[in-house]
Design an enzyme around this catalytic site. Structure first.
Site, PDB file in Angstrom:
ATOM      1  N   ARG A 180      -2.888  -4.902   9.618  1.00  0.00           N
ATOM      2  CA  ARG A 180      -3.090  -5.129  11.045  1.00  0.00           C
ATOM      3  C   ARG A 180      -3.596  -6.554  11.272  1.00  0.00           C
ATOM      4  NH1 ARG A 180      -0.180  -1.742  11.898  1.00  0.00           N
ATOM      5  NH2 ARG A 180      -0.320   0.105  13.218  1.00  0.00           N
ATOM      6  N   GLU A 217       0.933  -9.344  19.459  1.00  0.00           N
ATOM      7  CA  GLU A 217       2.337  -9.212  19.033  1.00  0.00           C
ATOM      8  C   GLU A 217       3.247  -9.077  20.247  1.00  0.00           C
ATOM      9  OE1 GLU A 217       2.605  -6.071  16.087  1.00  0.00           O
ATOM     10  OE2 GLU A 217       1.354  -7.171  14.698  1.00  0.00           O
ATOM     11  N   HIS A 272       6.496  -7.717  12.421  1.00  0.00           N
ATOM     12  CA  HIS A 272       5.987  -6.350  12.203  1.00  0.00           C
ATOM     13  C   HIS A 272       7.115  -5.430  11.699  1.00  0.00           C
ATOM     14  CE1 HIS A 272       2.646  -3.379  13.617  1.00  0.00           C
ATOM     15  NE2 HIS A 272       3.298  -2.882  12.591  1.00  0.00           N
ATOM     16  N   GLY A 284       7.101  -3.869   8.605  1.00  0.00           N
ATOM     17  CA  GLY A 284       6.686  -3.025   7.469  1.00  0.00           C
ATOM     18  C   GLY A 284       7.340  -1.657   7.458  1.00  0.00           C
TER      19      GLY A 284
HETATM   20  N1  LIG Z   1       3.159  -3.434   8.724  1.00  0.00           N
HETATM   21  C1  LIG Z   1       3.505  -2.193   9.000  1.00  0.00           C
HETATM   22  O1  LIG Z   1       4.540  -1.933   9.593  1.00  0.00           O
HETATM   23  C2  LIG Z   1       2.622  -1.067   8.552  1.00  0.00           C
HETATM   24  C3  LIG Z   1       3.196   0.145   8.121  1.00  0.00           C
HETATM   25  C4  LIG Z   1       2.363   1.179   7.741  1.00  0.00           C
HETATM   26  C5  LIG Z   1       0.980   1.024   7.792  1.00  0.00           C
HETATM   27  N2  LIG Z   1       0.460  -0.145   8.235  1.00  0.00           N
HETATM   28  C6  LIG Z   1      -0.988  -0.361   8.238  1.00  0.00           C
HETATM   29  O2  LIG Z   1      -1.403  -0.523   6.888  1.00  0.00           O
HETATM   30  C7  LIG Z   1      -2.780  -0.168   6.779  1.00  0.00           C
HETATM   31  C8  LIG Z   1      -2.983   0.745   5.586  1.00  0.00           C
HETATM   32  O3  LIG Z   1      -2.261   1.948   5.758  1.00  0.00           O
HETATM   33  P1  LIG Z   1      -2.423   3.149   4.705  1.00  0.00           P
HETATM   34  O4  LIG Z   1      -1.405   4.164   5.075  1.00  0.00           O
HETATM   35  O5  LIG Z   1      -2.489   2.639   3.318  1.00  0.00           O
HETATM   36  O6  LIG Z   1      -3.863   3.688   5.127  1.00  0.00           O
HETATM   37  P2  LIG Z   1      -4.851   4.584   4.269  1.00  0.00           P
HETATM   38  O7  LIG Z   1      -5.740   5.260   5.259  1.00  0.00           O
HETATM   39  O8  LIG Z   1      -4.102   5.415   3.298  1.00  0.00           O
HETATM   40  O9  LIG Z   1      -5.692   3.513   3.427  1.00  0.00           O
HETATM   41  C9  LIG Z   1      -6.605   2.659   4.021  1.00  0.00           C
HETATM   42  C10 LIG Z   1      -7.718   2.432   3.012  1.00  0.00           C
HETATM   43  O10 LIG Z   1      -8.596   1.442   3.529  1.00  0.00           O
HETATM   44  C11 LIG Z   1      -9.883   1.770   3.057  1.00  0.00           C
HETATM   45  N3  LIG Z   1     -10.909   1.039   3.792  1.00  0.00           N
HETATM   46  C12 LIG Z   1     -11.548   1.399   4.940  1.00  0.00           C
HETATM   47  N4  LIG Z   1     -12.472   0.462   5.244  1.00  0.00           N
HETATM   48  C13 LIG Z   1     -12.411  -0.495   4.286  1.00  0.00           C
HETATM   49  C14 LIG Z   1     -13.111  -1.700   4.046  1.00  0.00           C
HETATM   50  N5  LIG Z   1     -14.077  -2.117   4.867  1.00  0.00           N
HETATM   51  N6  LIG Z   1     -12.785  -2.423   2.967  1.00  0.00           N
HETATM   52  C15 LIG Z   1     -11.814  -2.012   2.114  1.00  0.00           C
HETATM   53  N7  LIG Z   1     -11.130  -0.854   2.269  1.00  0.00           N
HETATM   54  C16 LIG Z   1     -11.416  -0.121   3.352  1.00  0.00           C
HETATM   55  C17 LIG Z   1      -9.941   3.275   3.233  1.00  0.00           C
HETATM   56  O11 LIG Z   1     -10.976   3.836   2.458  1.00  0.00           O
HETATM   57  C18 LIG Z   1      -8.569   3.686   2.766  1.00  0.00           C
HETATM   58  O12 LIG Z   1      -8.563   4.011   1.383  1.00  0.00           O
HETATM   59  C19 LIG Z   1      -3.151   0.427   8.144  1.00  0.00           C
HETATM   60  O13 LIG Z   1      -3.762  -0.579   8.903  1.00  0.00           O
HETATM   61  C20 LIG Z   1      -1.811   0.790   8.750  1.00  0.00           C
HETATM   62  O14 LIG Z   1      -1.846   0.846  10.156  1.00  0.00           O
HETATM   63  C21 LIG Z   1       1.248  -1.198   8.606  1.00  0.00           C
HETATM   64  O1  LIG Z   2       1.154   1.686  11.592  1.00  0.00           O
HETATM   65  C1  LIG Z   2       2.360   1.751  11.391  1.00  0.00           C
HETATM   66  O2  LIG Z   2       2.971   2.823  11.178  1.00  0.00           O
HETATM   67  C2  LIG Z   2       3.134   0.490  11.304  1.00  0.00           C
HETATM   68  O3  LIG Z   2       2.418  -0.584  11.790  1.00  0.00           O
HETATM   69  C3  LIG Z   2       4.513   0.552  11.863  1.00  0.00           C
HETATM   70  O4  LIG Z   2       4.568   0.388  13.252  1.00  0.00           O
HETATM   71  P1  LIG Z   2       5.980   0.607  13.987  1.00  0.00           P
HETATM   72  O5  LIG Z   2       6.240   2.093  13.967  1.00  0.00           O
HETATM   73  O6  LIG Z   2       5.792   0.091  15.371  1.00  0.00           O
HETATM   74  O7  LIG Z   2       7.012  -0.132  13.223  1.00  0.00           O
END
Ligand SMILES: NC(=O)c1ccc[n+]([C@@H]2O[C@H](COP(=O)([O-])OP(=O)(O)OC[C@H]3O[C@@H](n4cnc5c(N)ncnc54)[C@H](O)[C@@H]3O)[C@@H](O)[C@H]2O)c1
Ligand SMILES: O=C(O)[C@H](O)COP(=O)(O)O
Length: 376
Positions: free
Chosen positions: A236, A265, A283, A285
């Site tokens: 994020r 964004e 974005h 991912g």
């Molecule tokens: N770019 C994209 O399109 C995309 C796609 C999917 C997810 N995401 C984002 O990726 C991130 C991770 O997703 P995920 O599914 O692995 O989540 P998740 O909940 O499985 O993992 C997140 C981890 O972060 C840890 N955490 C919390 N606070 C913390 C801190 N202060 N320092 C270090 N670690 C900490 C938690 O304990 C957890 O293990 C989220 O922000 C999600 O929204 C982005």
């Molecule tokens: O948190 C998520 O699932 C990702 O950031 C993906 O977002 P999107 O569904 O808008 O691609």
């Protein structure tokens, strides 16, 4: 669980067609209206029992307040930071997400940005298209033997670790919740951030955006890093402070950044996007056909199960209505173990679960507390 009546659902973003199909096969009327303005959504939303979104629709309190019939907000994806979960909870609206549907896609894009940063592939490709043949300018460095710091060792962090280990990278990390012995089993040595910063050649962040993760990488932490560190943010915008990153790029303290997400964004301030050592994506991912099919199908099936009274898989906001000090359940997720151990979670005003003993903040993601999948 008592069944919840859902007759009509509005899909306000580009969600895989299987979502509509599954809902309609189960007797739910589906309307797709993309690119609605906030005003359009406020006037439309009262006509629906449910809303399905991705990350672009900002489901704010004024939209929820106008939604007199709304019972469910389904997020076909992971982050629910675009939904006012507090406002939804106050209105008895359930918020649900599909947190594992796009894990692999987000992890793969992260690895692609790490590998691209090491060899300047996007910049070299652009230079070829401009008719050049510049072999000196794009001298890279091997990933083999280098150290990758992974901040946030949840679903995506774990998948990134295993993929980058296959390049011969040493993987170290930090997570306040995932136990050290669990990540040691994935080949990730955990340590404090103070210990981690100076060791890394690359750093990638995989946490939710919360008060405790906003600006995790800032001027002070960049100063503790190796000169020439490269950083990736596919989580994020704001976890790596954007102004600090720009300063670190300009001074050479940071040699490159791979960014899939931004505070705003699309970003109006183009300074980072335009920087020659930044590789950025809009974005992307979760933007694979596989991830979208999984998220679209999962959210539809979860809503159908809820309607049939079968369960509340993926519910995020339901947690907030649970009393402080409750027993959350059993499992090998550390969060659950801690709740059994302390029985002392409080609900933060931002919707976070905060353990009163450790002060650790838990994202309000239902998977870990309800699903019992933990860190298997
Ligand atoms: N770019 C994209 O399109 C995309 C796609 C999917 C997810 N995401 C984002 O990726 C991130 C991770 O997703 P995920 O599914 O692995 O989540 P998740 O909940 O499985 O993992 C997140 C981890 O972060 C840890 N955490 C919390 N606070 C913390 C801190 N202060 N320092 C270090 N670690 C900490 C938690 O304990 C957890 O293990 C989220 O922000 C999600 O929204 C982005
Ligand atoms: O948190 C998520 O699932 C990702 O950031 C993906 O977002 P999107 O569904 O808008 O691609």
């Amino acid at each position: 669980m008592a069944p919840i009546v859902i007759k009509s659902i509005l899909i306000s973003e580009s969600v895989d067609p299987c979502c509509k199909k599954v809902l309609e096969e189960n007797g739910i009327q589906v309307t797709e209206k993309l690119n609605l303005t906030k005003e359009d959504l406020i006037s439309e939303i009262k006509n629906y029992d449910g809303l399905v979104v991705r990350s672009s629709t900002k489901v704010t309190a004024d939209i929820i307040n106008a939604a007199s019939n709304l019972k469910i907000i389904g997020r076909a994806g992971t982050g629910v930071d675009n939904v006012d979960v507090d406002a939804a909870t106050k209105h008895g609206v359930i918020v649900m997400n599909t947190p594992s549907g796009n894990t692999i896609s987000a992890a793969e894009l992260t690895c692609i940005l790490i590998t691209s940063l090491s060899r300047h592939v996007p910049q070299a490709a652009m230079s070829m298209k401009a008719g050049k043949w510049d072999r000196k300018k794009f001298m890279g460095a091997e990933l083999f033997g280098k150290t990758l710091g992974i901040v946030g060792l949840g679903r995506i962090g774990k998948e990134v670790a295993s993929r980058m280990q296959s390049f011969g990278m040493k993987t170290i990390g930090y997570d306040p919740i995932t136990p050290r012995e669990v990540t040691a089993g994935w080949g990730v040595e955990q340590m404090t951030l103070e210990e981690l910063w100076p060791q890394c050649d690359f750093i990638t962040v995989h946490t939710p955006l919360m008060p405790s993760t906003t600006g995790l990488l800032n001027d002070a932490s960049f100063a503790k890093c190796k000169k020439g560190v490269r950083v990736v943010n596919c989580a994020r915008g704001g976890i790596i402070d954007e102004d600090s990153l720009l300063r670190a790029l300009e001074s050479g303290q940071c040699a490159g950044a791979g960014l899939d997400v931004f505070v705003e964004e699309p970003p109006k301030n183009r300074a980072l996007v335009d920087h020659p050592n930044v590789i950025s994506c809009p974005h992307l991912g979760a933007s694979t056909s596989e991830a979208q099919a999984r998220c679209g199908q999962d959210i539809a099936l979860q809503i159908v199960d809820m309607v049939k009274g079968k369960g509340l898989v993926g519910a995020v906001s339901a947690l907030v209505s649970l009393p402080v000090g409750m027993e959350m359940g059993y499992g090998h997720c550390n969060g659950i173990e801690m709740s059994n151990e302390t029985g002392a979670f409080s609900i933060h005003h931002s919707g976070l679960l905060v353990c009163s003993r450790t002060g650790v903040e838990f994202p309000d993601s239902g998977w870990c507390l309800w699903g019992g999948e933990g860190f298997g």
